[in-house]
Scaffold this motif. Structure first.
Motif, PDB file in Angstrom:
ATOM      1  N   ALA A  22      -8.643-108.950 -78.987  1.00 31.74           N
ATOM      2  CA  ALA A  22      -9.847-108.486 -79.542  1.00 31.74           C
ATOM      3  C   ALA A  22      -9.635-107.127 -80.466  1.00 31.74           C
ATOM      4  O   ALA A  22     -10.010-106.913 -81.501  1.00 31.74           O
ATOM      5  N   HIS A  23      -8.511-106.388 -79.893  1.00 30.74           N
ATOM      6  CA  HIS A  23      -7.997-105.058 -80.652  1.00 30.74           C
ATOM      7  C   HIS A  23      -7.345-105.541 -81.885  1.00 30.74           C
ATOM      8  O   HIS A  23      -7.429-105.078 -82.843  1.00 30.74           O
ATOM      9  N   VAL A  24      -6.289-106.338 -81.570  1.00 31.08           N
ATOM     10  CA  VAL A  24      -5.618-107.129 -82.764  1.00 31.08           C
ATOM     11  C   VAL A  24      -6.411-107.602 -83.891  1.00 31.08           C
ATOM     12  O   VAL A  24      -6.168-107.310 -84.965  1.00 31.08           O
ATOM     13  N   VAL A  25      -7.451-108.253 -83.697  1.00 32.88           N
ATOM     14  CA  VAL A  25      -8.248-108.874 -84.514  1.00 32.88           C
ATOM     15  C   VAL A  25      -9.051-107.742 -85.292  1.00 32.88           C
ATOM     16  O   VAL A  25      -9.079-108.100 -86.252  1.00 32.88           O
ATOM     17  N   CYS A  26      -9.339-106.947 -84.606  1.00 31.82           N
ATOM     18  CA  CYS A  26     -10.042-105.667 -85.333  1.00 31.82           C
ATOM     19  C   CYS A  26      -8.833-104.972 -86.296  1.00 31.82           C
ATOM     20  O   CYS A  26      -9.576-104.521 -87.592  1.00 31.82           O
ATOM     21  N   ILE A  27      -7.718-105.062 -86.034  1.00 31.03           N
ATOM     22  CA  ILE A  27      -6.538-104.421 -86.967  1.00 31.03           C
ATOM     23  C   ILE A  27      -6.534-105.465 -88.077  1.00 31.03           C
ATOM     24  O   ILE A  27      -6.709-105.156 -89.426  1.00 31.03           O
ATOM     25  N   VAL A  28      -6.693-106.677 -87.664  1.00 31.74           N
ATOM     26  CA  VAL A  28      -6.508-107.886 -89.075  1.00 31.74           C
ATOM     27  C   VAL A  28      -7.825-107.771 -89.858  1.00 31.74           C
ATOM     28  O   VAL A  28      -7.701-107.862 -91.036  1.00 31.74           O
ATOM     29  N   LEU A  29      -8.832-107.900 -89.349  1.00 33.18           N
ATOM     30  CA  LEU A  29      -9.986-107.977 -89.901  1.00 33.18           C
ATOM     31  C   LEU A  29     -10.591-106.849 -90.915  1.00 33.18           C
ATOM     32  O   LEU A  29     -11.429-106.788 -91.541  1.00 33.18           O
ATOM     33  N   GLY A  40     -17.449 -97.563 -84.321  1.00 36.53           N
ATOM     34  CA  GLY A  40     -17.905 -96.255 -85.228  1.00 36.53           C
ATOM     35  C   GLY A  40     -17.678 -96.463 -86.662  1.00 36.53           C
ATOM     36  O   GLY A  40     -16.671 -96.819 -87.057  1.00 36.53           O
ATOM     37  N   GLU A  41     -18.425 -95.703 -87.476  1.00 40.09           N
ATOM     38  CA  GLU A  41     -18.400 -95.836 -88.882  1.00 40.09           C
ATOM     39  C   GLU A  41     -17.240 -95.214 -89.398  1.00 40.09           C
ATOM     40  O   GLU A  41     -16.348 -95.653 -90.399  1.00 40.09           O
ATOM     41  N   ARG A  42     -16.809 -93.823 -88.703  1.00 40.99           N
ATOM     42  CA  ARG A  42     -15.623 -93.306 -89.268  1.00 40.99           C
ATOM     43  C   ARG A  42     -14.264 -94.009 -89.032  1.00 40.99           C
ATOM     44  O   ARG A  42     -13.599 -94.089 -90.060  1.00 40.99           O
ATOM     45  N   MET A  43     -14.147 -94.840 -88.035  1.00 44.45           N
ATOM     46  CA  MET A  43     -12.938 -95.732 -87.629  1.00 44.45           C
ATOM     47  C   MET A  43     -13.161 -96.847 -88.733  1.00 44.45           C
ATOM     48  O   MET A  43     -12.271 -97.284 -89.483  1.00 44.45           O
ATOM     49  N   ALA A  44     -14.353 -97.316 -88.919  1.00 44.67           N
ATOM     50  CA  ALA A  44     -14.335 -98.509 -89.906  1.00 44.67           C
ATOM     51  C   ALA A  44     -14.014 -98.188 -91.289  1.00 44.67           C
ATOM     52  O   ALA A  44     -13.200 -98.944 -92.281  1.00 44.67           O
ATOM     53  N   PRO A  54      -6.371 -95.815 -87.955  1.00 38.15           N
ATOM     54  CA  PRO A  54      -7.193 -96.777 -87.005  1.00 38.15           C
ATOM     55  C   PRO A  54      -6.207 -97.969 -86.346  1.00 38.15           C
ATOM     56  O   PRO A  54      -6.493 -98.430 -85.414  1.00 38.15           O
ATOM     57  N   ALA A  55      -5.450 -98.382 -87.346  1.00 33.40           N
ATOM     58  CA  ALA A  55      -4.529 -99.426 -86.892  1.00 33.40           C
ATOM     59  C   ALA A  55      -3.503 -99.122 -85.800  1.00 33.40           C
ATOM     60  O   ALA A  55      -3.313 -99.702 -84.680  1.00 33.40           O
ATOM     61  N   LEU A  56      -2.938 -97.879 -85.752  1.00 29.58           N
ATOM     62  CA  LEU A  56      -2.059 -97.345 -84.960  1.00 29.58           C
ATOM     63  C   LEU A  56      -2.794 -96.928 -83.656  1.00 29.58           C
ATOM     64  O   LEU A  56      -2.220 -97.374 -82.485  1.00 29.58           O
TER      65      LEU A  56
END
Length: 143
Positions: A22-29, A40-44, A54-56
């Motif tokens: 799920a964390h990898v998917v967040c990086i990809v998407l 959070g909005e700041r990370m997004a 964010p990716a790191l």
């Protein structure tokens, strides 16, 4: 037939692996996935702006979760034996439990994270912590 400790480790390892994915998917998407997951909005926004932080951070979390999954599978006998399996599993269980129980103290430090994020992730951490603790205890009992 699997015993309780083996089943707990299989369950915990599987959930940890899913969380890593799920964390990898967040990086990809990118940004929309960070928002959906409640990061959070700041990370997004940082992800959408192409910032690397964010990716790191997310990749580091995914890596740790994946190592923890491999240790659970090792303890369950599905992966090669790893050094210090029982103490590592006990430590992982303690970290998950600490994260689950400390969320009221952590929440003010990350005000952008949604309440849904905190309750859902803390509940998952509680279940994971108990799974790893049961598995580590079973290994200590010689099962």
């Amino acid at each position: 037939m699997h015993d309780l400790g083996t089943n707990a480790l299989l369950f915990g390892g599987t959930l940890s692996a899913i969380a890593a994915l799920a964390h990898v998917v967040c990086i990809v998407l990118g940004g929309p996935a960070y928002r959906l997951m409640g990061a959070g909005e700041r990370m997004a926004r940082a992800a959408e702006a192409g910032k690397t932080a964010p990716a790191l951070v997310t990749a580091a979390i995914a890596g740790v979760l994946l190592v923890w999954a491999v240790y659970a599978f090792s303890g369950a006998g599905l992966a090669p034996s790893l050094p210090f399996t029982r103490p590592v599993l006990a430590l992982v269980g303690a970290v998950y439990l600490a994260r689950a129980l400390a969320f009221p103290l952590l929440k003010p430090m990350f005000p952008d994270n949604s309440s849904t994020f905190w309750y859902l992730s803390s509940g998952i951490c509680l279940v994971l912590g108990l799974s790893y603790a049961v598995g580590a205890a079973a290994l200590g009992a010689g099962s």
